[in-house]
Design a protein around this motif. Structure first.
Motif, short mmCIF file in Angstrom:
data_model
loop_
_atom_site.label_atom_id
_atom_site.label_comp_id
_atom_site.label_asym_id
_atom_site.label_seq_id
_atom_site.Cartn_x
_atom_site.Cartn_y
_atom_site.Cartn_z
N VAL A 11 26.56 27.96 -31.55
CA VAL A 11 26.37 29.39 -31.78
C VAL A 11 25.40 29.97 -30.75
N LEU A 12 24.32 29.24 -30.46
CA LEU A 12 23.37 29.72 -29.45
C LEU A 12 24.01 29.81 -28.07
N VAL A 13 24.80 28.80 -27.70
CA VAL A 13 25.47 28.82 -26.39
C VAL A 13 26.45 29.97 -26.31
N LEU A 14 27.29 30.13 -27.33
CA LEU A 14 28.27 31.21 -27.32
C LEU A 14 27.61 32.58 -27.36
N GLY A 15 26.55 32.71 -28.13
CA GLY A 15 25.82 33.98 -28.17
C GLY A 15 25.18 34.32 -26.83
N SER A 16 24.64 33.32 -26.16
CA SER A 16 24.04 33.55 -24.85
C SER A 16 25.08 33.95 -23.83
N LEU A 17 26.21 33.25 -23.82
CA LEU A 17 27.28 33.59 -22.88
C LEU A 17 27.85 34.98 -23.19
N GLY A 18 27.97 35.31 -24.46
CA GLY A 18 28.45 36.64 -24.84
C GLY A 18 27.49 37.73 -24.42
N SER A 19 26.19 37.49 -24.58
CA SER A 19 25.21 38.51 -24.17
C SER A 19 25.18 38.67 -22.66
N ARG A 20 25.34 37.59 -21.91
CA ARG A 20 25.40 37.72 -20.45
C ARG A 20 26.64 38.49 -20.03
N TRP A 21 27.77 38.24 -20.69
CA TRP A 21 28.99 38.97 -20.38
C TRP A 21 28.80 40.45 -20.71
N PHE A 39 16.75 38.50 -18.08
CA PHE A 39 17.21 37.27 -17.44
C PHE A 39 16.74 36.05 -18.22
N PHE A 40 15.47 36.03 -18.59
CA PHE A 40 14.93 34.89 -19.32
C PHE A 40 15.49 34.82 -20.73
N TRP A 41 15.66 35.97 -21.37
CA TRP A 41 16.17 35.96 -22.73
C TRP A 41 17.64 35.59 -22.78
N ALA A 42 18.34 35.68 -21.65
CA ALA A 42 19.73 35.23 -21.62
C ALA A 42 19.80 33.72 -21.42
N TRP A 43 18.85 33.16 -20.68
CA TRP A 43 18.88 31.72 -20.40
C TRP A 43 18.26 30.87 -21.50
N LEU A 44 17.26 31.39 -22.20
CA LEU A 44 16.59 30.58 -23.22
C LEU A 44 17.52 30.10 -24.33
N PRO A 45 18.33 30.97 -24.94
CA PRO A 45 19.23 30.46 -25.99
C PRO A 45 20.27 29.49 -25.44
N LEU A 46 20.73 29.72 -24.21
CA LEU A 46 21.72 28.83 -23.62
C LEU A 46 21.15 27.42 -23.47
N LEU A 47 19.97 27.32 -22.91
CA LEU A 47 19.36 26.00 -22.71
C LEU A 47 18.96 25.35 -24.02
N MET A 48 18.48 26.14 -24.97
CA MET A 48 18.13 25.56 -26.27
C MET A 48 19.37 25.05 -27.00
N GLY A 49 20.46 25.80 -26.92
CA GLY A 49 21.70 25.36 -27.55
C GLY A 49 22.24 24.10 -26.92
#
Length: 100
Positions: A11-21, A39-49
């Motif tokens: 969910v974190l990875v998909l949410g991060s990719l969706g927010s970047r899109w 920029f940082f708030w888009a990468w933090l959930p992706l890396l945590m996921g």
């Protein structure tokens, strides 16, 4: 319970990719999205996921010990990257608040 951690990581990875899109769609044509705090708030959930997924999946799939150790090492590198991003975003946030 372990699969719920993997699901939350997904969910974190998909949410991060969706927010970047969404950021790219909202930006006017010819301009790149703002590279500030977002920029940082888009990468933090992706890396945590990714870290959550990498921590649990090899053990759940009964992978060999060497594969589990490899994913643990990659998870450590991801954790260090998240720490660096968090410290940098915190410094920017507090520096911006003190100059007002």
């Amino acid at each position: 319970m372990d699969w719920s951690v993997v699901a939350m990581g997904c969910v974190l990875v998909l949410g991060s990719l969706g927010s970047r899109w969404w950021e790219r769609v909202k930006a006017p044509k010819g301009k790149s999205p703002d590279q500030g705090m977002r920029f940082f708030w888009a990468w933090l959930p992706l890396l945590m996921g990714l870290g959550m997924i990498a921590a649990k999946v090899p053990g759940l799939l009964r992978a060999p010990h060497s594969v589990v150790e490899l994913f643990d090492a990659l998870n450590f590198v991801t954790a260090v990257a998240v720490l660096v991003f968090a410290v940098r975003s915190g410094r920017r946030f507090f520096r911006a608040r003190t100059t007002m």
